[in-house]
Design a protein around this motif. Structure first.
Motif, PDB file in Angstrom:
ATOM      1  N   ALA A 104     -11.142 -10.077  -3.417  1.00 11.16           N
ATOM      2  CA  ALA A 104     -10.883 -10.825  -4.644  1.00 11.16           C
ATOM      3  C   ALA A 104      -9.710 -10.157  -5.342  1.00 11.16           C
ATOM      4  O   ALA A 104      -9.835  -9.023  -5.821  1.00 11.16           O
ATOM      5  CB  ALA A 104     -12.115 -10.835  -5.546  1.00 11.16           C
ATOM      6  N   SER A 105      -8.574 -10.833  -5.369  1.00 16.81           N
ATOM      7  CA  SER A 105      -7.350 -10.218  -5.885  1.00 16.81           C
ATOM      8  C   SER A 105      -6.615 -11.126  -6.853  1.00 16.81           C
ATOM      9  O   SER A 105      -6.524 -12.337  -6.632  1.00 16.81           O
ATOM     10  CB  SER A 105      -6.415  -9.859  -4.721  1.00 16.81           C
ATOM     11  N   ALA A 129      -9.993 -14.294  -1.433  1.00 14.98           N
ATOM     12  CA  ALA A 129      -9.820 -15.100  -2.641  1.00 14.98           C
ATOM     13  C   ALA A 129      -8.679 -14.485  -3.441  1.00 14.98           C
ATOM     14  O   ALA A 129      -8.802 -13.354  -3.934  1.00 14.98           O
ATOM     15  CB  ALA A 129     -11.097 -15.119  -3.473  1.00 14.98           C
ATOM     16  N   CYS A 130      -7.565 -15.220  -3.548  1.00 11.36           N
ATOM     17  CA  CYS A 130      -6.382 -14.706  -4.232  1.00 11.36           C
ATOM     18  C   CYS A 130      -6.050 -15.566  -5.449  1.00 11.36           C
ATOM     19  O   CYS A 130      -6.704 -16.579  -5.706  1.00 11.36           O
ATOM     20  CB  CYS A 130      -5.197 -14.650  -3.268  1.00 11.36           C
ATOM     21  N   ARG A 131      -5.051 -15.121  -6.169  1.00 15.00           N
ATOM     22  CA  ARG A 131      -4.743 -15.694  -7.490  1.00 15.00           C
ATOM     23  C   ARG A 131      -4.687 -17.223  -7.487  1.00 15.00           C
ATOM     24  O   ARG A 131      -5.205 -17.874  -8.398  1.00 15.00           O
ATOM     25  CB  ARG A 131      -3.405 -15.123  -7.994  1.00 15.00           C
ATOM     26  N   ALA A 134      -8.164 -19.710  -7.637  1.00 15.35           N
ATOM     27  CA  ALA A 134      -9.113 -19.864  -8.736  1.00 15.35           C
ATOM     28  C   ALA A 134      -8.400 -20.327 -10.002  1.00 15.35           C
ATOM     29  O   ALA A 134      -7.205 -20.100 -10.171  1.00 15.35           O
ATOM     30  CB  ALA A 134      -9.837 -18.543  -9.001  1.00 15.35           C
ATOM     31  N   ALA A 135      -9.162 -20.959 -10.884  1.00 20.14           N
ATOM     32  CA  ALA A 135      -8.577 -21.473 -12.123  1.00 20.14           C
ATOM     33  C   ALA A 135      -8.089 -20.354 -13.025  1.00 20.14           C
ATOM     34  O   ALA A 135      -7.046 -20.473 -13.667  1.00 20.14           O
ATOM     35  CB  ALA A 135      -9.606 -22.325 -12.855  1.00 20.14           C
ATOM     36  N   SER A 136      -8.832 -19.251 -13.075  1.00 22.90           N
ATOM     37  CA  SER A 136      -8.481 -18.148 -13.966  1.00 22.90           C
ATOM     38  C   SER A 136      -8.546 -16.815 -13.211  1.00 22.90           C
ATOM     39  O   SER A 136      -9.435 -16.613 -12.381  1.00 22.90           O
ATOM     40  CB  SER A 136      -9.429 -18.092 -15.161  1.00 22.90           C
ATOM     41  N   PRO A 137      -7.625 -15.908 -13.490  1.00 18.83           N
ATOM     42  CA  PRO A 137      -7.632 -14.597 -12.846  1.00 18.83           C
ATOM     43  C   PRO A 137      -8.662 -13.673 -13.493  1.00 18.83           C
ATOM     44  O   PRO A 137      -9.302 -14.029 -14.501  1.00 18.83           O
ATOM     45  CB  PRO A 137      -6.204 -14.093 -13.088  1.00 18.83           C
ATOM     46  N   LYS A 138      -8.853 -12.505 -12.940  1.00 19.28           N
ATOM     47  CA  LYS A 138      -9.654 -11.477 -13.594  1.00 19.28           C
ATOM     48  C   LYS A 138      -9.008 -11.179 -14.954  1.00 19.28           C
ATOM     49  O   LYS A 138      -7.789 -11.219 -15.064  1.00 19.28           O
ATOM     50  CB  LYS A 138      -9.676 -10.202 -12.750  1.00 19.28           C
TER      51      LYS A 138
END
Length: 222
Positions: A104-105, A129-131, A134-138
């Protein structure tokens, strides 16, 4: 029972962050411009934090040329970066125990995959799972939830490994166990939400982790 390990990438598997900062520092030094390392370190692991890396230069400076120079220096530094201690061994041990291995990055696939390929670890990952996935980053939990959904697991069936406070928060918000392994650029972060903190991934064995987190329920914090 723990069924998966989920790794961050930058600063955890390879120290890609110190070369990034060192490349900016080198360009500043070459041009006689003061370099504020603390400001650059503040940006590490924080996708929502933005600043102008060339603010110390004249408004008339050729920023395109500066950026090209920085990229050249950074590429040379990155090409010589080894796998950080314990990462390959932990991944190999997990593979031998038939655990799922995810990533997860906040970085993009085009950044992560060539590095993993160069160090020979890409084939060991079941899912990245990269930027852009997903809808929002960490620090939002989206990337971790994406990995969990792909594996068909609950959060407390997986352990996350992170080098930044942002990553730890994302993992805990997705209800994973979180192991913090700060690097030179993130040692100042607040890792109090983490379930375990270590100086490197070589500090513990997979058996130690599985025993520590077996039969418990992870709880989100932050």
């Amino acid at each position: 029972m723990i069924q998966a390990l989920v790794f961050d990438f930058d600063g955890l598997i390879i120290d890609t962050e110190t070369p990034l900062i060192d490349a900016y520092a080198a360009v500043h030094t070459r041009h006689g411009v003061p370099f504020d390392r603390a400001v650059f370190i503040r940006s590490v692991g924080h996708a929502e934090y933005a600043f102008d890396p060339w603010h110390g230069f004249s408004p008339h400076a050729d920023r395109a040329a500066l950026e090209l120079e920085r990229r050249t220096v950074k590429s040379d530094l990155l090409a010589r970066q080894p796998v950080l201690p314990g990462a390959a061994e932990l991944i190999t041990a997990a593979r031998s125990r038939n655990l799922r291995i995810g990533l997860a990055s906040n970085s993009e696939h085009a950044w992560v995959e060539p590095h993993l390929r160069r160090i020979g670890l890409l084939p060991h990952f079941d899912f990245l799972a990269c930027r852009e996935d997903a809808a929002s980053p960490k620090p939002e939990p989206d990337l971790y939830r994406l990995v969990l959904n792909r594996f068909g697991l609950r959060g407390d069936e997986a352990i996350a490994f992170e080098d930044s406070a942002t990553g730890v928060l994302a993992a805990k918000r997705a209800n994973l166990w979180a192991v913090a392994v700060p690097g030179p650029s993130t040692a100042h972060h607040d890792f109090s939400p983490a379930d375990l903190r270590a100086t490197s991934l070589a500090e513990f064995s997979l058996d130690h982790l599985l025993t520590r987190f077996a039969g418990q329920a992870a709880s989100p914090r932050g």
